[in-house]
Design a protein around this motif. Sequence first.
Motif, PDB file in Angstrom:
ATOM      1  N   ALA A 198       0.834  -1.216   0.000  1.00 34.97           N
ATOM      2  CA  ALA A 198       0.000   0.000   0.000  1.00 34.97           C
ATOM      3  C   ALA A 198       0.859   1.252   0.000  1.00 34.97           C
ATOM      4  CB  ALA A 198      -0.956  -0.010   1.192  1.00 34.97           C
TER       5      ALA A 198
ATOM      6  N   GLY B 129       0.686   0.821  -5.173  1.00 34.99           N
ATOM      7  CA  GLY B 129      -0.483  -0.018  -4.900  1.00 34.99           C
ATOM      8  C   GLY B 129      -1.740   0.810  -4.705  1.00 34.99           C
TER       9      GLY B 129
ATOM     10  N   GLN C   4       2.667  -3.291   6.767  1.00 36.92           N
ATOM     11  CA  GLN C   4       2.764  -2.296   7.841  1.00 36.92           C
ATOM     12  C   GLN C   4       1.396  -1.711   8.190  1.00 36.92           C
ATOM     13  OE1 GLN C   4       5.593  -1.891   9.227  1.00 36.92           O
ATOM     14  NE2 GLN C   4       7.183  -2.396   7.738  1.00 36.92           N
TER      15      GLN C   4
ATOM     16  N   VAL D  33       5.644  -3.626 -10.106  1.00 39.38           N
ATOM     17  CA  VAL D  33       5.309  -2.208 -10.310  1.00 39.38           C
ATOM     18  C   VAL D  33       6.141  -1.348  -9.348  1.00 39.38           C
ATOM     19  CG1 VAL D  33       3.428  -0.511 -10.247  1.00 39.38           C
ATOM     20  CG2 VAL D  33       2.916  -2.895 -10.816  1.00 39.38           C
TER      21      VAL D  33
ATOM     22  N   ASP E  62       8.929   0.505  -7.103  1.00 39.33           N
ATOM     23  CA  ASP E  62      10.188   0.143  -6.439  1.00 39.33           C
ATOM     24  C   ASP E  62      10.426  -1.367  -6.380  1.00 39.33           C
ATOM     25  OD1 ASP E  62      10.641   2.830  -5.994  1.00 39.33           O
ATOM     26  OD2 ASP E  62      11.139   2.586  -3.873  1.00 39.33           O
TER      27      ASP E  62
HETATM   28  N1  APR Z   1       3.731  -7.830   2.113  1.00 37.22           N
HETATM   29  C1  APR Z   1       2.916  -6.753   2.016  1.00 37.22           C
HETATM   30  N2  APR Z   1       3.378  -5.497   1.846  1.00 37.22           N
HETATM   31  C2  APR Z   1       4.697  -5.326   1.755  1.00 37.22           C
HETATM   32  C3  APR Z   1       5.618  -6.420   1.828  1.00 37.22           C
HETATM   33  C4  APR Z   1       5.074  -7.704   2.020  1.00 37.22           C
HETATM   34  N3  APR Z   1       5.867  -8.783   2.140  1.00 37.22           N
HETATM   35  N4  APR Z   1       6.860  -5.940   1.694  1.00 37.22           N
HETATM   36  C5  APR Z   1       6.750  -4.613   1.542  1.00 37.22           C
HETATM   37  N5  APR Z   1       5.457  -4.231   1.584  1.00 37.22           N
HETATM   38  C6  APR Z   1       4.906  -2.884   1.493  1.00 37.22           C
HETATM   39  C7  APR Z   1       5.753  -1.845   2.206  1.00 37.22           C
HETATM   40  O1  APR Z   1       5.477  -1.816   3.598  1.00 37.22           O
HETATM   41  C8  APR Z   1       5.332  -0.567   1.495  1.00 37.22           C
HETATM   42  O2  APR Z   1       4.237   0.063   2.138  1.00 37.22           O
HETATM   43  O3  APR Z   1       4.893  -2.446   0.148  1.00 37.22           O
HETATM   44  C9  APR Z   1       4.907  -1.031   0.110  1.00 37.22           C
HETATM   45  C10 APR Z   1       5.865  -0.562  -0.968  1.00 37.22           C
HETATM   46  O4  APR Z   1       5.839   0.838  -1.048  1.00 37.22           O
HETATM   47  P1  APR Z   1       7.068   1.705  -1.571  1.00 37.22           P
HETATM   48  O5  APR Z   1       8.342   1.166  -1.061  1.00 37.22           O
HETATM   49  O6  APR Z   1       6.734   3.124  -1.280  1.00 37.22           O
HETATM   50  O7  APR Z   1       7.072   1.444  -3.166  1.00 37.22           O
HETATM   51  P2  APR Z   1       6.118   2.019  -4.315  1.00 37.22           P
HETATM   52  O8  APR Z   1       4.692   2.025  -3.879  1.00 37.22           O
HETATM   53  O9  APR Z   1       6.508   1.310  -5.557  1.00 37.22           O
HETATM   54  O10 APR Z   1       6.492   3.545  -4.412  1.00 37.22           O
HETATM   55  C11 APR Z   1       7.548   4.044  -5.137  1.00 37.22           C
HETATM   56  O11 APR Z   1       8.334   5.114  -3.187  1.00 37.22           O
HETATM   57  O12 APR Z   1      10.372   4.353  -2.410  1.00 37.22           O
HETATM   58  C12 APR Z   1       9.728   5.382  -3.028  1.00 37.22           C
HETATM   59  O13 APR Z   1      11.337   6.402  -4.381  1.00 37.22           O
HETATM   60  C13 APR Z   1      10.266   5.559  -4.356  1.00 37.22           C
HETATM   61  O14 APR Z   1       9.001   7.384  -4.665  1.00 37.22           O
HETATM   62  C14 APR Z   1       9.078   6.051  -5.031  1.00 37.22           C
HETATM   63  C15 APR Z   1       7.936   5.328  -4.500  1.00 37.22           C
END
Ligand code: APR
Length: 394
Positions: free
Chosen positions: A12, A16, A36, A286, A288
């Motif tokens: 999320a 997502g 989280q 999708v 990161d």
């Molecule tokens: N199960 C469920 N959720 C998970 C798991 C898991 N095993 N592992 C990680 N997550 C969650 C994390 O807690 C986080 O909330 O997936 C989410 C991923 O979010 P982001 O890291 O923010 O990635 P994304 O949504 O692709 O956003 C990209 O975020 O990191 C920055 O620079 C990046 O700005 C860009 C944006």
Amino acid sequence: MIHKTQIGIVGAGPSGLLLSRLLALQGIDSIIVERQSRDYVEGRIRAGVLEQGTMDLLDEAKVGERMHEEGLLHSGVELCFNGERHAIDFVKLTGGKTVMVYGQTEVTKDLNNALHAAGAQIVYEAEDVTVNDFDTDHPSIRYSKDGEAHEIQCDFIAGCDGFHGISRSSIPDDRINLFERVYPFAWLGILVETPPVSDELVYSNTDHGFALYSMRSMTLSRFYLQCAPDEDINEWSDNRIWDELAYRLDDEGAKNLTPAPLLEKGITPMRSFVAEPMRFGNMFLVGDAAHIVPPTGAKGLNLAVGDVRYLWRALIDHYKKGDGGRLERYSETCLRRVWKAQRFSWWLTSLMHRFPEASPFDRRTQLAELDFVTSTEAGARAMAENYVGLPFDD
Ligand code: APR
Ligand code: PHB
């Protein structure tokens, strides 16, 4: 307990949440599973520059209202070296394009508010999340919550779970190619209630290393200082931070630097990373989960939004027209744009930072390139076009 939906989304974060929201507006059903809590996700501070294409998609998702009210439109940036600042005017160089300074944290909050108001299905604090059977036509996401086991049965899985997520790591080594560069420095970032030093963001290259003078509002600044990758944050007293921020800026800019108590202080590691392909059967990676850029140029969120845009359009084609062409091309189309943003982020990082191993020759050629970028239209335009965001191919 069994749940059924069309798209099962892991994570999320912005990817997502935005995907789920855009799909819902088209009548396509999804469930998000997040490891989280909502507070934790909304509390993460990240970069804050939105390309026009990102603003457009947030508008399409009907979550752009506060962004337009509170975000700051920027028509360029300034590059500082040899003690002088030079303007790069995006509007002039790109035929009118601008960028918006609006924190990723705020984007996440706006998305969450819209999703919750619309009754979206988001499972927070899910444990032991796994993605299963994505090579078949009955993929599923399993997790446990409050001691109970759950399974989401879906048509497709969107792996939006970031760099440390389980979607990408569920792929066997022989089906995935990983490309990576780790930089020999990090950023020490602070958030502070003080006005910005300039109307525009200032990127500064000095013999002490890089500094960035960014902002969140006219009273809130976000500053970054290049530091060692294994830096102990306790070595950086507030006084040392303010001294370095002043040292790494031109004299005029330094006069505008008003020290104030820090609201936030943290270290950001620097990495370039791409996973290929971005599709595995009926699972799509999708944002990161598939790629990381170093923060110079703030492309991370914009790239993630680009993937979401493409997957969303592909899923609409699939469900509404029975046309799977865009789904077939998802990986190839995303990666073409991803690699160009990777190149730009790597280039701007290399241009602006002090590399520990750099020789005096390297230093001179770096300054010559900065001179080229700031004193020729060809140099400035290449930077401006990349900074405001390259067009979408499809
Ligand atoms: N199960 C469920 N959720 C998970 C798991 C898991 N095993 N592992 C990680 N997550 C969650 C994390 O807690 C986080 O909330 O997936 C989410 C991923 O979010 P982001 O890291 O923010 O990635 P994304 O949504 O692709 O956003 C990209 O975020 O990191 C920055 O620079 C990046 O700005 C860009 C944006
Ligand atoms: C930020 O404001 O956090 C920011 C801005 C521009 C960058 C990186 C981060 O290139």
